[in-house]
Design a protein around this motif. Structure first.
Motif, mmCIF file in Angstrom:
data_model
loop_
_atom_site.group_PDB
_atom_site.id
_atom_site.type_symbol
_atom_site.label_atom_id
_atom_site.label_comp_id
_atom_site.label_asym_id
_atom_site.label_seq_id
_atom_site.Cartn_x
_atom_site.Cartn_y
_atom_site.Cartn_z
ATOM 1 N N LEU A 62 38.107 44.338 40.564
ATOM 2 C CA LEU A 62 39.242 43.711 39.893
ATOM 3 C C LEU A 62 39.851 44.621 38.826
ATOM 4 O O LEU A 62 41.064 44.610 38.618
ATOM 5 N N VAL A 63 39.033 45.413 38.164
ATOM 6 C CA VAL A 63 39.551 46.320 37.139
ATOM 7 C C VAL A 63 40.299 47.491 37.760
ATOM 8 O O VAL A 63 41.359 47.906 37.272
ATOM 9 N N LEU A 64 39.775 48.032 38.863
ATOM 10 C CA LEU A 64 40.303 49.285 39.417
ATOM 11 C C LEU A 64 41.098 49.124 40.710
ATOM 12 O O LEU A 64 41.738 50.072 41.148
ATOM 13 N N GLY A 65 41.031 47.944 41.319
ATOM 14 C CA GLY A 65 41.668 47.767 42.625
ATOM 15 C C GLY A 65 43.139 48.090 42.653
ATOM 16 O O GLY A 65 43.641 48.719 43.593
ATOM 17 N N ARG A 66 43.877 47.718 41.596
ATOM 18 C CA ARG A 66 45.319 47.967 41.583
ATOM 19 C C ARG A 66 45.624 49.455 41.470
ATOM 20 O O ARG A 66 46.607 49.948 42.044
ATOM 21 N N HIS A 89 37.229 20.504 39.848
ATOM 22 C CA HIS A 89 38.431 20.185 39.070
ATOM 23 C C HIS A 89 38.397 20.893 37.718
ATOM 24 O O HIS A 89 39.393 21.476 37.258
ATOM 25 N N PHE A 90 37.239 20.844 37.079
ATOM 26 C CA PHE A 90 37.071 21.515 35.784
ATOM 27 C C PHE A 90 37.259 23.024 35.924
ATOM 28 O O PHE A 90 37.936 23.665 35.119
ATOM 29 N N ALA A 91 36.651 23.608 36.967
ATOM 30 C CA ALA A 91 36.780 25.048 37.202
ATOM 31 C C ALA A 91 38.230 25.431 37.464
ATOM 32 O O ALA A 91 38.711 26.471 36.994
ATOM 33 N N GLY A 92 38.937 24.586 38.211
ATOM 34 C CA GLY A 92 40.347 24.854 38.473
ATOM 35 C C GLY A 92 41.171 24.866 37.197
ATOM 36 O O GLY A 92 42.056 25.715 37.019
ATOM 37 N N ALA A 93 40.868 23.926 36.281
ATOM 38 C CA ALA A 93 41.596 23.886 35.007
ATOM 39 C C ALA A 93 41.356 25.160 34.198
ATOM 40 O O ALA A 93 42.285 25.726 33.609
ATOM 41 N N LEU A 94 40.113 25.634 34.178
ATOM 42 C CA LEU A 94 39.810 26.856 33.434
ATOM 43 C C LEU A 94 40.440 28.082 34.083
ATOM 44 O O LEU A 94 40.871 29.011 33.392
ATOM 45 N N LEU A 95 40.508 28.102 35.421
ATOM 46 C CA LEU A 95 41.152 29.224 36.095
ATOM 47 C C LEU A 95 42.647 29.269 35.782
ATOM 48 O O LEU A 95 43.220 30.346 35.597
ATOM 49 N N ALA A 110 40.396 38.545 37.320
ATOM 50 C CA ALA A 110 41.193 38.230 38.509
ATOM 51 C C ALA A 110 42.637 37.908 38.135
ATOM 52 O O ALA A 110 43.583 38.338 38.816
ATOM 53 N N GLY A 111 42.821 37.153 37.039
ATOM 54 C CA GLY A 111 44.174 36.830 36.601
ATOM 55 C C GLY A 111 44.955 38.069 36.210
ATOM 56 O O GLY A 111 46.120 38.236 36.592
ATOM 57 N N SER A 112 44.305 38.961 35.466
ATOM 58 C CA SER A 112 44.969 40.204 35.062
ATOM 59 C C SER A 112 45.314 41.061 36.275
ATOM 60 O O SER A 112 46.435 41.585 36.383
#
Length: 563
Positions: A257-261, A309-315, A450-452
């Protein structure tokens, strides 16, 4: 901002007080925290010292985590490396850091919180000292890996120190909000301070502050002991095997995730190898845990609808947070601004984060989660929408208000989400706390990376699309294009006599402007995507609230006892 923290698998360790376990019955969800005559359990001066220690630990951890990522261009110059090579320093730090907190939860239970805190801070000081002595990239990679290992306990200690002085009634409201706020200020603070440190001593200017903070934190930990719950032997061979598999899996994902881009996702073969390794390791750990009587992770509970549901909110929170970590900072970097020119913007973000965190601490109570989340999503959506109108002439001052809105929204989103998830876990019994922590840590560490990565990739793809659209009309024979080229080359006319060379220079300058314009348009697309994502999350939340209210209204009333 990276806002990671860990709790303990025992309720007493979460609260820092054994009374907390009795304050939350395991067979019913508490409607409100128990009443308490005072906010803290110790004198005001000592409570302030513990809160100051928590802030110091949080800033130390946050500065170390953002040391490289906020200054990649300057660091690559110091080491004589490319951007991709310098970014390996970030990957080396994050690879062990994303999973180590899981192991530390049980380590501090088995060996004691006091011993854990003292050894952890000692290791962190040693890693900071090694970091300061680094002089070449290869050594720096090894030391940054060790720094990632050593920094893992810091967020946990900051969290526990902030909760320590509060009464059981305030630990999951005021204490939780202030702890998460303290952990969130590391990123903007690092960007404010680092330009001066780079001017003083380049790489060593950065690392000397990290070492100084580590030494101060070392003194604070030894002077202010934490309340330590009874030790218990909780580590078994299967726990070690499961953790090692999870560590390899999560570490591989973090590196990708850090280097893939930078190496591009479908180009470098090692990216596919690491992803396959991650799948094999995590799947193997899951199979082990599913067949254990006392698993490290309760996989079945983790895959239940409520937890998903909780995990989705945090993502969603982590994706939205990328608006500042990737969007605003990336836009101004594209426009040629350095951290030294963005100090005021980051100061605004810092102040807004503190304001949002303090406001959340003042009003957070069980039952107010939905109202706070609605407010947070509206603030982020509004700020992102305002940012989505940037041009090549946009100045940092033009984003003070919008970035303040986003920062406040982010600050008030996470505490109620963590509180509701923690109370839900406690309702099922203290043994579910560790599984809750897994969800929280995974969404905050892996989810943050992942978001970044997703938003940076989105920027690259949209930039290519905009550049293609803009250059398709760049015909030198077009009178408007010819006029623009002539205006760009006017300054060179007196020193360049070759008309063909002059035209080529003008075309190159024009393409540079088009490239910058395409980059700005791409970031506008990111800001609008964040606004739409926030509104979609808001719509989903309102639908969830409506369905819950409808279900409650249609539920049959409890029969009244016959008298």
């Amino acid at each position: 901002m990276d806002a990671r923290a860990t709790l303990d698998e025992r309720d007493g360790d979460v609260a820092g007080d054994p009374e907390t376990e009795r304050s939350v019955p395991s067979d019913e969800a508490p409607a409100a925290p128990p009443a308490s005559p005072a906010a803290t359990t110790m004198p005001a001066g000592r409570a302030a010292a513990y809160m100051g220690a928590a802030l110091l630990l949080a800033v130390t951890q946050g500065f170390g985590m953002n040391l490289v990522s906020a200054n990649v261009s300057q660091i690559q110059g110091y080491f004589g490396a490319t951007t991709a090579e310098a970014t390996w320093l970030v990957a080396a730090y994050m690879a062990p850091n994303v999973s180590l907190s899981l192991a530390l939860i049980k380590l501090r239970t088995q060996f004691g919180l006091r011993n854990f805190a003292e050894i952890a801070i000692l290791v962190f000081v040693a890693a900071a000292l090694l970091n300061h002595q680094t002089g070449d990239l290869r050594t720096a990679l090894v030391v940054r890996f060790l720094s990632g290992v050593a920094a893992a306990p810091m967020s946990s200690l900051a969290f526990l120190y902030m909760l320590e002085p509060f009464s059981p009634a305030k630990k999951l409201t005021v204490g939780l909000s202030l702890a998460l706020t303290a952990l969130a200020i590391g990123s903007p603070l690092a960007r404010i301070i680092s330009p001066t440190l780079l001017d003083i001593g380049l790489w060593h200017g950065l690392t000397v502050l990290e070492l100084g903070l580590a030494l101060l934190a070392f003194g604070a930990v030894y002077l202010l002991p934490l309340t330590s719950p009874p030790r218990a032997k909780v580590i078994g061979i299967a726990d070690v095997v499961s953790y090692l598999l999870i560590a390899v899996g999560f570490g591989s994902v973090a590196v990708v995730l850090v280097l893939g881009r930078l190496y591009w996702w479908l180009t470098a073969p090692w990216i596919g190898v690491l992803l396959v390794l991650a799948v094999i390791c995590v799947a193997s750990a899951a199979m082990i845990e599913l067949n254990r009587k006392e698993p490290l992770l309760d996989i079945r509970w983790l895959t239940s609808p409520a937890v998903l549901h909780f995990a989705g909110a945090l993502l969603v929170f982590r994706l939205v947070f990328s608006e500042q970590a990737v969007g605003a900072a990336g836009l101004f970097r594209t426009l040629g601004y350095g951290n030294d020119q963005l100090r005021t913007l980051f100061a605004v973000i810092l102040i807004a984060t503190i304001v949002g965190g303090v406001a959340c601490a003042a009003i957070l109570k069980p039952g107010r989660e939905h109202a706070l989340h609605i407010t947070a999503l509206l603030l982020v959506a509004t700020g992102a929408y305002l940012d989505g109108h940037a041009t090549t002439q946009t100045l940092p001052i033009n984003m003070y208000f919008s970035q303040a809105l986003v920062a406040i929204g982010i600050a008030i989103f996470l505490p109620p989400a963590v509180m509701s998830g923690l109370l839900s876990a406690l309702k099922n019994g203290p043994q579910y706390i560790l599984s809750f922590i897994i969800v929280f840590l995974t969404t905050q560490s892996i989810g943050g990376l992942a978001g970044s990565a997703a938003f940076q990739t989105f920027v690259d793809l949209r930039q290519q699309a905009h550049f293609s659209a803009l250059t398709s009309g760049l015909d030198p024979g077009n009178p408007f294009v010819a006029e623009r080229i002539a205006s760009l080359t006017a300054v060179y006319g007196s020193v360049v006599n070759d008309k063909a060379a002059l035209a080529a220079q003008g075309m190159a300058l024009l393409q540079q402007q088009v490239t910058q314009q395409a980059q700005v348009l791409a970031y506008n697309d990111v800001f609008r995507a964040v606004a739409l994502l926030s509104l979609a999350a808001l719509a989903a939340l309102l639908l969830h609230i409506s369905l819950a209210a409808l279900h409650k209204a249609l539920a049959p009333a409890d029969p009244q006892p016959v008298r």
